[in-house]
Motif scaffolding. Structure first.
Motif, PDB file in Angstrom:
ATOM      1  N   ILE B  41       0.902  -1.358   0.152  1.00 46.90           N
ATOM      2  CA  ILE B  41      -0.103  -0.103   0.232  1.00 46.90           C
ATOM      3  C   ILE B  41       1.174   1.287   0.279  1.00 46.90           C
ATOM      4  N   GLN B  42       0.611   2.557  -0.736  1.00 42.63           N
ATOM      5  CA  GLN B  42       1.361   3.541  -0.891  1.00 42.63           C
ATOM      6  C   GLN B  42       0.655   4.455  -0.604  1.00 42.63           C
ATOM      7  N   GLU B  43       1.574   5.167   0.878  1.00 42.01           N
ATOM      8  CA  GLU B  43       0.415   6.202   1.268  1.00 42.01           C
ATOM      9  C   GLU B  43       0.804   7.747   1.447  1.00 42.01           C
ATOM     10  N   GLY B  44       1.177   8.112  -0.060  1.00 42.13           N
ATOM     11  CA  GLY B  44       2.003   9.409   0.058  1.00 42.13           C
ATOM     12  C   GLY B  44       3.249   8.699  -0.320  1.00 42.13           C
ATOM     13  N   LYS B  45       4.122   9.033   1.332  1.00 43.00           N
ATOM     14  CA  LYS B  45       5.374   9.442   0.869  1.00 43.00           C
ATOM     15  C   LYS B  45       6.131   7.553   1.377  1.00 43.00           C
ATOM     16  N   THR B  46       5.246   7.392   2.689  1.00 39.19           N
ATOM     17  CA  THR B  46       5.752   5.826   3.343  1.00 39.19           C
ATOM     18  C   THR B  46       5.111   4.415   2.537  1.00 39.19           C
ATOM     19  N   THR B  47       5.383   3.854   1.847  1.00 37.76           N
ATOM     20  CA  THR B  47       5.800   2.136   1.258  1.00 37.76           C
ATOM     21  C   THR B  47       4.773   1.253   2.614  1.00 37.76           C
ATOM     22  N   THR B  48       3.798   0.504   2.731  1.00 41.40           N
ATOM     23  CA  THR B  48       4.047  -0.280   3.846  1.00 41.40           C
ATOM     24  C   THR B  48       3.493  -1.421   3.102  1.00 41.40           C
ATOM     25  N   ILE B  49       4.386  -1.813   3.177  1.00 40.49           N
ATOM     26  CA  ILE B  49       4.151  -3.987   2.834  1.00 40.49           C
ATOM     27  C   ILE B  49       4.001  -4.746   4.191  1.00 40.49           C
ATOM     28  N   GLU B  50       2.353  -4.752   3.772  1.00 40.51           N
ATOM     29  CA  GLU B  50       2.086  -6.990   4.820  1.00 40.51           C
ATOM     30  C   GLU B  50       1.350  -7.628   4.366  1.00 40.51           C
ATOM     31  N   GLY B  51       1.719  -8.253   4.786  1.00 45.11           N
ATOM     32  CA  GLY B  51       1.103  -9.956   4.916  1.00 45.11           C
ATOM     33  C   GLY B  51       0.367 -10.165   4.921  1.00 45.11           C
ATOM     34  N   ARG B  52      -0.994 -10.416   4.563  1.00 46.16           N
ATOM     35  CA  ARG B  52      -2.252 -10.559   5.077  1.00 46.16           C
ATOM     36  C   ARG B  52      -2.412 -12.151   4.899  1.00 46.16           C
ATOM     37  N   LEU B  53      -3.596 -12.083   6.143  1.00 45.44           N
ATOM     38  CA  LEU B  53      -3.714 -13.862   6.067  1.00 45.44           C
ATOM     39  C   LEU B  53      -4.609 -14.012   5.497  1.00 45.44           C
ATOM     40  N   THR B  54      -4.138 -15.199   4.102  1.00 41.50           N
ATOM     41  CA  THR B  54      -5.062 -15.358   3.365  1.00 41.50           C
ATOM     42  C   THR B  54      -5.895 -17.270   4.796  1.00 41.50           C
ATOM     43  N   GLY B  55      -6.749 -17.134   4.098  1.00 42.71           N
ATOM     44  CA  GLY B  55      -7.438 -18.676   5.114  1.00 42.71           C
ATOM     45  C   GLY B  55      -7.085 -19.363   3.899  1.00 42.71           C
ATOM     46  N   THR B  56      -6.700 -20.761   5.121  1.00 45.28           N
ATOM     47  CA  THR B  56      -6.043 -22.199   5.365  1.00 45.28           C
ATOM     48  C   THR B  56      -7.055 -23.128   4.275  1.00 45.28           C
ATOM     49  N   PRO B  57      -6.989 -23.257   2.483  1.00 46.32           N
ATOM     50  CA  PRO B  57      -8.139 -23.981   2.186  1.00 46.32           C
ATOM     51  C   PRO B  57      -8.978 -25.655   2.647  1.00 46.32           C
ATOM     52  N   LYS B  58      -9.704 -25.628   3.108  1.00 43.75           N
ATOM     53  CA  LYS B  58     -10.009 -27.310   3.739  1.00 43.75           C
ATOM     54  C   LYS B  58     -10.260 -28.417   2.856  1.00 43.75           C
ATOM     55  N   GLU B  59     -10.080 -29.122   3.334  1.00 46.78           N
ATOM     56  CA  GLU B  59     -11.018 -29.939   2.520  1.00 46.78           C
ATOM     57  C   GLU B  59     -11.610 -30.257   2.207  1.00 46.78           C
ATOM     58  N   SER B  60     -12.893 -30.551   1.257  1.00 42.89           N
ATOM     59  CA  SER B  60     -14.515 -30.406   0.977  1.00 42.89           C
ATOM     60  C   SER B  60     -15.136 -31.261   1.535  1.00 42.89           C
ATOM     61  N   PRO B  61     -16.755 -30.898   2.342  1.00 43.81           N
ATOM     62  CA  PRO B  61     -17.069 -32.133   3.404  1.00 43.81           C
ATOM     63  C   PRO B  61     -17.807 -33.143   2.737  1.00 43.81           C
ATOM     64  N   ASN B  62     -17.764 -33.861   3.463  1.00 42.30           N
ATOM     65  CA  ASN B  62     -18.214 -35.719   2.464  1.00 42.30           C
ATOM     66  C   ASN B  62     -17.531 -35.967   1.473  1.00 42.30           C
TER      67      ASN B  62
END
Lengths: 119, 196
Positions: B41-62
């Motif tokens: 994300i660029q906010e003017g002069k500061t650039t923030t790089i962050e890692g956002r947690l995406t949900g781990t995919p789960k095995e489909s039920p049944n």
């Protein structure tokens, strides 16, 4: 038509060798399928059909009646005479990006990774 | 490190007490992390790089066969997949194109080998255009002639041309497909030819 996009199964692009002899001494030439396709995209299909026809004097006349083109551009007079289009002999598999997002989501996930695994 | 400690402090209790301290925490598993995506994300002069947690995919039920040991037995897919089932194979792939280890995915040894072979064949057929290895910066790969291939058992660079095909009783055959997939279900009458 569009013989440029021919597909070979297995490693035939590297393994298959087309040999010919010019008749002169030291004139035995052996070319791999990949090199031949580079030089002349039509040649592989032409040689394949030549080998499949009955080995009699009719073969040459039948080959004279066959017209092959590397790409989609075909002369007008031939295009007007086209009667039927042959179906694909083998199903072409779809790439991963050719599947729509719904199809990818509809396919069930077969395993679940552990919570603390980093790819 | 551990060997030295054993020699210096022979008494078991002391050992355990000492070992439980710094060494245990340094060998302990790294803190739990899930799959993340990098967001810049660029906010003017500061650039923030962050890692956002995406949900781990789960095995489909049944799953159809819950008593199976590996995912393929559970979903009744044992002899039914090939190199073209990209949707199944892509679940066992890393984003760069490599396979995930067997202890993580939970596959049995033979199925892991079969899937590995199918993944290799699919890569060679060009079915994973986005699972490419990360190239170093500024590297432009040379343009190679694009040849369509499928069911390639060996890597194209490693195969030599067959200059002497052999006599009628001793032909050198060309390998197609993989012997691991010999037991696949075939819905046509034609037998599966592994050597052309």
């Amino acid at each position: 038509m569009n013989t440029r996009h021919i597909a070979f199964s297995g490693n035939k692009w590297e393994q298959k060798v087309y040999s010919s002899h010019t008749g002169y001494p030291g004139g035995f030439k052996q070319v791999t399928a990949a090199q031949l396709h580079q030089k002349d995209p039509v040649a592989i299909v032409k040689l394949a059909i030549y080998g499949m026809l009955p080995k009699n004097l009719h073969r040459r006349t039948l080959m004279q009646r066959l017209h092959l083109f590397p790409d989609e551009d075909i002369p007008e007079d031939i295009r007007k005479n086209l009667v039927e289009e042959l179906p694909q002999p083998r199903k072409v598999p779809r790439r991963l990006d050719e599947y729509t997002q719904e199809e990818i989501e509809a396919f069930p996930r077969v395993w679940s990774p552990p919570e603390d695994y980093r790819l | 490190m551990a060997a030295l400690n054993v020699l210096v402090y022979p008494s078991g209790r002391l050992l355990r007490g000492l070992l439980a301290g710094p060494i245990a925490t340094s060998w302990a598993r790294l803190p739990a992390r899930g799959f993340r995506e990098v967001v810049e994300i660029q906010e003017g002069k500061t650039t923030t790089i962050e890692g956002r947690l995406t949900g781990t995919p789960k095995e489909s039920p049944n799953p159809p066969n819950p008593s199976g040991q590996c995912p393929i037995c559970r979903w009744n897919l044992k002899h039914k997949y090939g190199y073209e089932d990209v949707l199944l194979l892509s679940q066992f792939l890393r984003p760069c194109g490599g396979m995930l280890p067997r202890r993580i995915t939970g596959l049995c040894q033979e199925e892991h080998r079969k899937i590995e072979e199918c993944v290799k064949m699919a890569h060679r057929a060009g079915l994973f255009p986005n699972h490419r290895p990360q190239l170093p910066e500024g590297f432009v790969p040379k343009s190679k002639p694009q040849l369509n291939r499928y069911l390639t058992r060996w890597s194209p660079r490693s195969v030599k041309p067959i200059y002497n095909k052999g006599h009628r009783w001793n032909k050198v055959r060309m390998a197609v497909g993989s012997p691991l997939l010999k037991d696949n279900v075939s819905y046509s009458r034609k037998p599966l030819m592994l050597y052309h």
